[in-house]
Design a protein around this motif. Structure first.
Motif, PDB file in Angstrom:
ATOM      1  N   ALA A 179      -3.539   5.733 -11.175  1.00  0.00           N
ATOM      2  CA  ALA A 179      -4.370   4.675 -11.765  1.00  0.00           C
ATOM      3  C   ALA A 179      -5.445   4.186 -10.793  1.00  0.00           C
ATOM      4  CB  ALA A 179      -3.483   3.509 -12.197  1.00  0.00           C
ATOM      5  N   PHE A 180      -5.090   4.036  -9.515  1.00  0.00           N
ATOM      6  CA  PHE A 180      -5.994   3.392  -8.572  1.00  0.00           C
ATOM      7  C   PHE A 180      -6.748   4.358  -7.669  1.00  0.00           C
ATOM      8  CE2 PHE A 180      -2.985  -0.499  -8.726  1.00  0.00           C
ATOM      9  CZ  PHE A 180      -3.536  -0.882  -9.936  1.00  0.00           C
ATOM     10  N   GLY A 181      -6.213   5.547  -7.441  1.00  0.00           N
ATOM     11  CA  GLY A 181      -6.934   6.533  -6.644  1.00  0.00           C
ATOM     12  C   GLY A 181      -7.370   5.983  -5.302  1.00  0.00           C
ATOM     13  N   TRP A 182      -8.691   6.169  -4.974  1.00  0.00           N
ATOM     14  CA  TRP A 182      -9.194   5.807  -3.651  1.00  0.00           C
ATOM     15  C   TRP A 182      -9.442   4.317  -3.465  1.00  0.00           C
ATOM     16  CZ3 TRP A 182      -9.647   8.648   0.774  1.00  0.00           C
ATOM     17  CH2 TRP A 182      -9.296  10.000   0.665  1.00  0.00           C
TER      18      TRP A 182
ATOM     19  N   SER B   5       0.835  -1.212   0.000  1.00  0.00           N
ATOM     20  CA  SER B   5       0.000   0.000   0.000  1.00  0.00           C
ATOM     21  C   SER B   5       0.866   1.257   0.000  1.00  0.00           C
ATOM     22  CB  SER B   5      -0.914   0.016   1.237  1.00  0.00           C
ATOM     23  OG  SER B   5      -1.848  -1.031   1.215  1.00  0.00           O
ATOM     24  N   LEU B   6       1.876   1.288   0.862  1.00  0.00           N
ATOM     25  CA  LEU B   6       2.763   2.451   0.928  1.00  0.00           C
ATOM     26  C   LEU B   6       3.535   2.629  -0.375  1.00  0.00           C
ATOM     27  CD1 LEU B   6       4.121   2.003   4.560  1.00  0.00           C
ATOM     28  CD2 LEU B   6       2.610   3.829   3.768  1.00  0.00           C
ATOM     29  N   SER B   7       3.985   1.511  -0.935  1.00  0.00           N
ATOM     30  CA  SER B   7       4.737   1.581  -2.190  1.00  0.00           C
ATOM     31  C   SER B   7       3.865   2.096  -3.331  1.00  0.00           C
ATOM     32  CB  SER B   7       5.286   0.193  -2.538  1.00  0.00           C
ATOM     33  OG  SER B   7       6.048   0.234  -3.721  1.00  0.00           O
ATOM     34  N   MET B   8       2.628   1.599  -3.396  1.00  0.00           N
ATOM     35  CA  MET B   8       1.711   2.064  -4.439  1.00  0.00           C
ATOM     36  C   MET B   8       1.419   3.553  -4.293  1.00  0.00           C
ATOM     37  SD  MET B   8      -1.132  -0.978  -4.837  1.00  0.00           S
ATOM     38  CE  MET B   8      -0.804  -2.448  -5.817  1.00  0.00           C
TER      39      MET B   8
ATOM     40  N   THR C 265       0.977   4.547 -10.175  1.00  0.00           N
ATOM     41  CA  THR C 265       0.033   3.661  -9.486  1.00  0.00           C
ATOM     42  C   THR C 265      -1.022   4.464  -8.735  1.00  0.00           C
ATOM     43  OG1 THR C 265       1.863   2.110  -9.172  1.00  0.00           O
ATOM     44  CG2 THR C 265      -0.146   1.694  -7.937  1.00  0.00           C
ATOM     45  N   ASP C 266      -0.581   5.512  -8.065  1.00  0.00           N
ATOM     46  CA  ASP C 266      -1.499   6.358  -7.308  1.00  0.00           C
ATOM     47  C   ASP C 266      -2.570   6.952  -8.224  1.00  0.00           C
ATOM     48  OD1 ASP C 266      -2.547   7.679  -5.109  1.00  0.00           O
ATOM     49  OD2 ASP C 266      -1.172   9.367  -5.284  1.00  0.00           O
TER      50      ASP C 266
ATOM     51  N   TYR D 277      -6.541  -2.674  -4.089  1.00  0.00           N
ATOM     52  CA  TYR D 277      -5.623  -3.369  -4.997  1.00  0.00           C
ATOM     53  C   TYR D 277      -4.435  -3.932  -4.226  1.00  0.00           C
ATOM     54  CZ  TYR D 277      -7.668  -2.243  -9.568  1.00  0.00           C
ATOM     55  OH  TYR D 277      -8.475  -2.189 -10.683  1.00  0.00           O
ATOM     56  N   ALA D 278      -3.935  -3.172  -3.258  1.00  0.00           N
ATOM     57  CA  ALA D 278      -2.780  -3.627  -2.490  1.00  0.00           C
ATOM     58  C   ALA D 278      -3.094  -4.917  -1.744  1.00  0.00           C
ATOM     59  CB  ALA D 278      -2.340  -2.537  -1.519  1.00  0.00           C
TER      60      ALA D 278
END
Length: 375
Positions: A264-267, A252-255, A261-262, A272-273
């Protein structure tokens, strides 16, 4: 001030190092051979159907069947918004815990505010520490009171602390959320080393394969090994979750740290993590559509176990949905961010679906019976 910045920079760098270590270790671990693969995750309907005879398969009490109890865990902040939802959820948990076919065991609100609150005696609570300021990628916005950093990053870190420190009697965990209302007793839907999870249509690993390969290397198999799930609702073996949770936190922290990634996936990044972390550890999931419903889109309760009231419900007085436009009648949890909903909310007009009517009735019953509701 400079020392503080250096500390948080060092802490984030250390977390990234842990991420890399976890992913490398996971990549070298053997995958289970009996997980759902491309043949079972059909592009038409990627759902593993559950047997009709739930009472025999999922731990209903009998002279020959041993219960497989799960512990329900809900992460929450100490905000008014999260707190009133937890109080309603726990009310209905208690109502159904001892019902027929139930495998519901204990309950814990994992409070990631770092300090006790006034509801510790009402709701069984474990106090977890939040991430250090800055690690949640804090940003300020005048558009929403919710933008105080990506606060759900506290969720995996809170689970890591709880799993490490708490005395959890049950062998399984149900990860749930404050805005869940249980509508019937829940059996243990997991089996054979697989978790049981609700499939979200907007979690699309194949669509984001390029991004996900940063965290799920090709040697782990096809990207379809990543299930279209979040961490909630999920029923999973406690020992499996103990392995997944630290990876979930680090991924999660890496994304969040990675701009691509941030964006693409937003909230739904933390969802996803979790899906990636579960796959990295070789834990597949039974994808169970009947785990929950989400009004106003799902209109009937049917065989489902949980109402997830994440969407606003707006209707005109003829019972017609006016989603995207504030209705003449409405129920939206976001209307109650700084104060809890009052007792005896007005019921929806005739023609509104069963799911919405049931939700409001259940909120009203809970608020009418919870002591000191308006405190």
């Amino acid at each position: 001030m400079g020392c503080g910045n250096m500390f948080f920079t060092a802490l984030i760098s250390f977390s990234v190092a842990l991420i890399t270590y976890n992913i490398l270790i996971a990549a070298n671990a053997p995958l289970k051979q009996d997980l759902p693969g491309p043949s079972t995750l059909s592009s038409i309907d990627p759902i593993i159907r559950m047997p009709k005879d739930r009472s025999r398969k999922f731990g209903a009490s009998s002279s020959t069947t041993q219960k497989r109890l799960f512990h329900t865990a809900v992460t929450a902040s100490d905000s008014v918004y999260n707190t009133w939802q937890c109080r309603v959820m726990y009310y209905w948990f208690k109502k159904f815990r001892d019902g027929p076919n139930s495998d519901m065991g204990g309950f814990t609100r994992i409070l990631h505010s770092g300090k006790p609150d006034e509801f510790m005696d009402e709701i069984p609570t474990f106090v977890a520490q939040p991430l250090p300021s800055g690690m949640d990628q804090t940003s300020i916005s005048s558009c929403s009171i919710f933008v105080q950093g990506y606060i759900v990053l506290n969720r995996p870190w809170a689970f890591v602390q709880w799993l490490e420190k708490a005395d959890i009697k049950e062998d399984y965990i149900l990860m749930a959320e404050p805005d869940h209302v249980i509508v019937k007793p829940i059996p243990n839907l997991s089996r054979d080393g697989l978790g049981a999870a609700f499939p979200f249509f907007y979690i699309e690993p194949k669509k984001y394969e390029t991004v996900l390969r940063k965290y799920f290397p090709e040697e782990k198999g096809p990207v379809t090994n990543i299930d279209p799930i979040g961490n909630s609702p999920v029923i999973i073996g406690k020992e499996s979750l103990k392995k997944i949770a630290p990876t979930w936190m680090n991924v999660s922290l890496s994304m969040k740290k990675d701009p691509e990634t941030d964006k693409a996936f937003g909230w739904v990044l933390e969802m996803y993590a979790y899906a990636v972390s579960s796959a990295l550890h070789g834990v597949g999931n039974i994808l169970y559509k009947d785990f929950m419903l989400q009004p106003p889109w799902d209109t009937e309760i049917g065989m489902k176990f949980i109402i997830h009231y994440t969407y606003g419900c707006d209707y005109d007085m003829q019972g017609k949905l006016t989603y995207g436009k504030i209705g003449e009648w409405r129920f939206d949890k976001r209307s109650y961010t700084t104060v809890p909903p009052p007792r005896n909310l007005p019921m929806p007009p005739p023609g509104v679906p069963e799911s919405v009517v049931t939700l409001v009735k259940m909120v009203n019953e809970a608020t009418a019976n919870i002591p000191n509701w308006d405190s």
